[in-house]
Design a protein around this motif. Structure first.
Motif, PDB file in Angstrom:
ATOM      1  N   ARG A   1      42.894  39.970  37.833  1.00 57.00           N
ATOM      2  CA  ARG A   1      42.927  39.561  39.235  1.00 57.00           C
ATOM      3  C   ARG A   1      44.111  38.643  39.560  1.00 57.00           C
ATOM      4  O   ARG A   1      44.290  38.245  40.707  1.00 57.00           O
ATOM      5  CB  ARG A   1      41.621  38.846  39.606  1.00 57.00           C
ATOM      6  CG  ARG A   1      40.410  39.762  39.609  1.00 57.00           C
ATOM      7  CD  ARG A   1      39.125  39.010  39.825  1.00 57.00           C
ATOM      8  NE  ARG A   1      38.766  38.209  38.654  1.00 57.00           N
ATOM      9  CZ  ARG A   1      37.594  37.611  38.497  1.00 57.00           C
ATOM     10  NH1 ARG A   1      36.664  37.710  39.434  1.00 57.00           N
ATOM     11  NH2 ARG A   1      37.337  36.916  37.408  1.00 57.00           N
ATOM     12  N   ASP A   2      44.901  38.315  38.557  1.00 59.13           N
ATOM     13  CA  ASP A   2      45.998  37.364  38.722  1.00 59.13           C
ATOM     14  C   ASP A   2      47.303  38.099  39.032  1.00 59.13           C
ATOM     15  O   ASP A   2      47.785  38.881  38.202  1.00 59.13           O
ATOM     16  CB  ASP A   2      46.153  36.539  37.444  1.00 59.13           C
ATOM     17  CG  ASP A   2      47.362  35.630  37.495  1.00 59.13           C
ATOM     18  OD1 ASP A   2      47.573  34.991  38.539  1.00 59.13           O
ATOM     19  OD2 ASP A   2      48.106  35.585  36.493  1.00 59.13           O
ATOM     20  N   PRO A   3      47.906  37.887  40.208  1.00 55.95           N
ATOM     21  CA  PRO A   3      49.141  38.594  40.564  1.00 55.95           C
ATOM     22  C   PRO A   3      50.257  38.424  39.544  1.00 55.95           C
ATOM     23  O   PRO A   3      51.010  39.372  39.278  1.00 55.95           O
ATOM     24  CB  PRO A   3      49.512  37.990  41.917  1.00 55.95           C
ATOM     25  CG  PRO A   3      48.203  37.557  42.506  1.00 55.95           C
ATOM     26  CD  PRO A   3      47.406  37.055  41.326  1.00 55.95           C
ATOM     27  N   ALA A   4      50.382  37.238  38.966  1.00 57.53           N
ATOM     28  CA  ALA A   4      51.451  37.013  37.987  1.00 57.53           C
ATOM     29  C   ALA A   4      51.223  37.855  36.734  1.00 57.53           C
ATOM     30  O   ALA A   4      52.161  38.440  36.181  1.00 57.53           O
ATOM     31  CB  ALA A   4      51.526  35.533  37.632  1.00 57.53           C
ATOM     32  N   SER A   5      49.978  37.923  36.274  1.00 53.49           N
ATOM     33  CA  SER A   5      49.653  38.753  35.112  1.00 53.49           C
ATOM     34  C   SER A   5      49.918  40.221  35.413  1.00 53.49           C
ATOM     35  O   SER A   5      50.463  40.968  34.581  1.00 53.49           O
ATOM     36  CB  SER A   5      48.187  38.571  34.722  1.00 53.49           C
ATOM     37  OG  SER A   5      47.897  37.257  34.319  1.00 53.49           O
ATOM     38  N   LEU A   6      49.536  40.664  36.607  1.00 48.34           N
ATOM     39  CA  LEU A   6      49.721  42.060  36.993  1.00 48.34           C
ATOM     40  C   LEU A   6      51.195  42.417  37.119  1.00 48.34           C
ATOM     41  O   LEU A   6      51.621  43.505  36.713  1.00 48.34           O
ATOM     42  CB  LEU A   6      48.993  42.338  38.308  1.00 48.34           C
ATOM     43  CG  LEU A   6      47.467  42.293  38.233  1.00 48.34           C
ATOM     44  CD1 LEU A   6      46.863  42.375  39.626  1.00 48.34           C
ATOM     45  CD2 LEU A   6      46.938  43.427  37.365  1.00 48.34           C
TER      46      LEU A   6
ATOM     47  N   TYR B   1      33.645  41.105  44.978  1.00 51.87           N
ATOM     48  CA  TYR B   1      33.916  41.227  43.548  1.00 51.87           C
ATOM     49  C   TYR B   1      34.837  42.422  43.261  1.00 51.87           C
ATOM     50  O   TYR B   1      35.871  42.277  42.602  1.00 51.87           O
ATOM     51  CB  TYR B   1      32.613  41.374  42.772  1.00 51.87           C
ATOM     52  CG  TYR B   1      32.810  41.505  41.279  1.00 51.87           C
ATOM     53  CD1 TYR B   1      33.132  40.391  40.510  1.00 51.87           C
ATOM     54  CD2 TYR B   1      32.706  42.740  40.638  1.00 51.87           C
ATOM     55  CE1 TYR B   1      33.349  40.503  39.140  1.00 51.87           C
ATOM     56  CE2 TYR B   1      32.912  42.858  39.271  1.00 51.87           C
ATOM     57  CZ  TYR B   1      33.235  41.743  38.527  1.00 51.87           C
ATOM     58  OH  TYR B   1      33.458  41.863  37.174  1.00 51.87           O
ATOM     59  N   TYR B   2      34.470  43.585  43.764  1.00 50.62           N
ATOM     60  CA  TYR B   2      35.298  44.773  43.513  1.00 50.62           C
ATOM     61  C   TYR B   2      36.664  44.628  44.179  1.00 50.62           C
ATOM     62  O   TYR B   2      37.689  45.010  43.604  1.00 50.62           O
ATOM     63  CB  TYR B   2      34.584  46.026  44.008  1.00 50.62           C
ATOM     64  CG  TYR B   2      33.583  46.570  43.020  1.00 50.62           C
ATOM     65  CD1 TYR B   2      33.918  47.600  42.148  1.00 50.62           C
ATOM     66  CD2 TYR B   2      32.296  46.050  42.940  1.00 50.62           C
ATOM     67  CE1 TYR B   2      33.008  48.096  41.235  1.00 50.62           C
ATOM     68  CE2 TYR B   2      31.378  46.534  42.031  1.00 50.62           C
ATOM     69  CZ  TYR B   2      31.727  47.561  41.175  1.00 50.62           C
ATOM     70  OH  TYR B   2      30.821  48.042  40.265  1.00 50.62           O
ATOM     71  N   GLY B   3      36.669  44.072  45.385  1.00 48.19           N
ATOM     72  CA  GLY B   3      37.939  43.888  46.072  1.00 48.19           C
ATOM     73  C   GLY B   3      38.866  42.920  45.373  1.00 48.19           C
ATOM     74  O   GLY B   3      40.090  43.080  45.424  1.00 48.19           O
ATOM     75  N   SER B   4      38.299  41.936  44.679  1.00 51.51           N
ATOM     76  CA  SER B   4      39.119  40.941  43.993  1.00 51.51           C
ATOM     77  C   SER B   4      39.916  41.547  42.849  1.00 51.51           C
ATOM     78  O   SER B   4      40.908  40.960  42.391  1.00 51.51           O
ATOM     79  CB  SER B   4      38.243  39.794  43.477  1.00 51.51           C
ATOM     80  OG  SER B   4      37.426  40.211  42.393  1.00 51.51           O
ATOM     81  N   PHE B   5      39.495  42.708  42.375  1.00 49.17           N
ATOM     82  CA  PHE B   5      40.241  43.422  41.334  1.00 49.17           C
ATOM     83  C   PHE B   5      41.123  44.515  41.935  1.00 49.17           C
ATOM     84  O   PHE B   5      42.300  44.647  41.581  1.00 49.17           O
ATOM     85  CB  PHE B   5      39.280  44.043  40.319  1.00 49.17           C
ATOM     86  CG  PHE B   5      38.592  43.060  39.429  1.00 49.17           C
ATOM     87  CD1 PHE B   5      39.217  42.576  38.286  1.00 49.17           C
ATOM     88  CD2 PHE B   5      37.323  42.605  39.728  1.00 49.17           C
ATOM     89  CE1 PHE B   5      38.580  41.655  37.462  1.00 49.17           C
ATOM     90  CE2 PHE B   5      36.679  41.690  38.914  1.00 49.17           C
ATOM     91  CZ  PHE B   5      37.310  41.209  37.773  1.00 49.17           C
TER      92      PHE B   5
ATOM     93  N   PRO C   1      44.512  43.233  44.467  1.00 51.40           N
ATOM     94  CA  PRO C   1      45.744  42.765  43.818  1.00 51.40           C
ATOM     95  C   PRO C   1      46.349  43.809  42.895  1.00 51.40           C
ATOM     96  O   PRO C   1      47.578  43.883  42.761  1.00 51.40           O
ATOM     97  CB  PRO C   1      45.301  41.519  43.045  1.00 51.40           C
ATOM     98  CG  PRO C   1      43.826  41.617  42.925  1.00 51.40           C
ATOM     99  CD  PRO C   1      43.357  42.371  44.118  1.00 51.40           C
ATOM    100  N   PHE C   2      45.511  44.642  42.259  1.00 49.56           N
ATOM    101  CA  PHE C   2      46.057  45.668  41.376  1.00 49.56           C
ATOM    102  C   PHE C   2      46.836  46.703  42.177  1.00 49.56           C
ATOM    103  O   PHE C   2      47.938  47.112  41.786  1.00 49.56           O
ATOM    104  CB  PHE C   2      44.940  46.343  40.584  1.00 49.56           C
ATOM    105  CG  PHE C   2      45.439  47.291  39.530  1.00 49.56           C
ATOM    106  CD1 PHE C   2      45.797  46.817  38.276  1.00 49.56           C
ATOM    107  CD2 PHE C   2      45.575  48.643  39.796  1.00 49.56           C
ATOM    108  CE1 PHE C   2      46.289  47.676  37.300  1.00 49.56           C
ATOM    109  CE2 PHE C   2      46.055  49.516  38.825  1.00 49.56           C
ATOM    110  CZ  PHE C   2      46.408  49.037  37.577  1.00 49.56           C
ATOM    111  N   ALA C   3      46.272  47.146  43.306  1.00 48.96           N
ATOM    112  CA  ALA C   3      46.963  48.134  44.136  1.00 48.96           C
ATOM    113  C   ALA C   3      48.281  47.583  44.654  1.00 48.96           C
ATOM    114  O   ALA C   3      49.306  48.278  44.669  1.00 48.96           O
ATOM    115  CB  ALA C   3      46.060  48.558  45.293  1.00 48.96           C
ATOM    116  N   ALA C   4      48.270  46.324  45.082  1.00 47.81           N
ATOM    117  CA  ALA C   4      49.491  45.711  45.595  1.00 47.81           C
ATOM    118  C   ALA C   4      50.554  45.604  44.511  1.00 47.81           C
ATOM    119  O   ALA C   4      51.740  45.900  44.741  1.00 47.81           O
ATOM    120  CB  ALA C   4      49.178  44.329  46.167  1.00 47.81           C
TER     121      ALA C   4
END
Length: 300
Positions: free
Chosen positions: A52-57, A83-87, A90-93
């Motif tokens: 869920r972390d943009p930097a990690s992604l 909960y589902y949106g929080s993953f 950011p992953f899609a973005a």
């Protein structure tokens, strides 16, 4: 470069095995690398981070052509949509920003009328990932055989498992290893385009009464099935750390199934998932029961 998220989960582990067996050197995004097999650490690029972390992604998706995405299962979300949106969001973005060409994701929602419970969030997940602009393949799953592991204490001590469905209602039991293998095959195939879904529903549809008979044969102890209400089911999960929101969501899912909505979202194609419930119980559930009895810790 191929990225695999949730590589220590039941499904993600099978994706990882499939990709490694094909001779690839994937990148793994994982919160705790210590949970990975040491042999895997030698054959994969590992990035410690949060899904869920943009930097990690950003780091994990840099230079990636294809990625496997799965929302980690948790028993205690307070809000299922959040909960589902929080993953997914950011992953899609991050995938869009990185120019990822192909996304493979675990799903189970098709947007049909009557869709309730986690299927609602999974359908929203599909829409979110499709907006990333990549080609997508969504693996829509039936009822995971691994759910019997959650019910093992009741089977061992009470000779019973319970769900809020009729005893004679057929369910599409499917093994996580078959789901993960198919997802891994999608990840390895660089030729597909477009946005499609594929069904992973298992080789047989069995009633819970039939599943109880198989469990009795495999485990060598009498096992029966008890049909309960959705409210009773949700209440039975609370002592195991399952949140009210999750229990209510699962109860809604089973209520929709009981009302006639087929479990296992429809899709354009049906994937080969050969593992039967008997085979899975022999290979997974029986050893789990024996191991738990050996250490006197069946409730863990």
């Amino acid at each position: 470069m191929l990225l695999i998220t949730t590589p220590t989960g039941n499904t993600g582990r099978a994706v990882l095995d499939t990709v490694l067996n094909a001779g690839e050197t994937p990148r793994l995004l994982v919160r705790d690398p210590a949970r990975l097999d040491p042999a895997v650490l030698e054959r994969a690029e590992v990035i410690r981070g949060d899904l869920r972390d943009p930097a990690s992604l950003e780091k994990a998706l840099s230079g990636v052509e294809g990625a496997f995405f799965c929302v980690p299962q948790s028993p205690d979300p307070d809000d299922m949509d959040a909960y589902y949106g929080s993953f997914a969001q950011p992953f899609a973005a991050a995938a869009k920003a990185a120019g990822v060409q192909r996304l493979v994701a675990i799903s189970g929602g098709d947007g049909r009328a009557g869709n309730r419970g986690p299927g609602v969030q999974l359908h929203q997940l599909e829409q979110t990932l499709n907006a990333a602009g990549a080609a997508t393949r969504f693996v829509r799953c039936g009822y995971f055989m691994e759910q019997f592991l959650w019910m093992l204490p009741g089977i061992a001590y009470g000779g019973m498992f319970a769900l809020p469905v009729a005893a004679d209602l057929p369910l599409p039991f499917v093994a996580a290893r078959d789901i993960g293998h198919n997802a891994g095959q999608f990840l390895l195939d660089r030729t597909w385009t477009g946005q499609q879904a594929a069904a992973a529903h298992g080789p047989e549809r069995l009633s819970c009464d039939h599943a109880a008979q198989i469990a009795s044969d495999v485990l060598g102890l009498p096992v029966r099935f008890q049909s309960i209400s959705a409210e009773q089911y949700a209440a039975s999960l609370t002592p195991h750390g399952v949140s009210f929101a999750m229990g209510q969501s699962l109860g809604e899912m089973f209520a929709a199934i009981s009302a006639g909505r087929d479990m296992g979202a429809v899709a354009e194609t049906e994937l080969p998932c050969p593992t039967t419930l008997r085979e899975w119980m022999q290979a997974v559930l029986k050893p789990a029961l024996m191991a738990a009895n050996a250490v006197g810790n069946i409730n863990s």
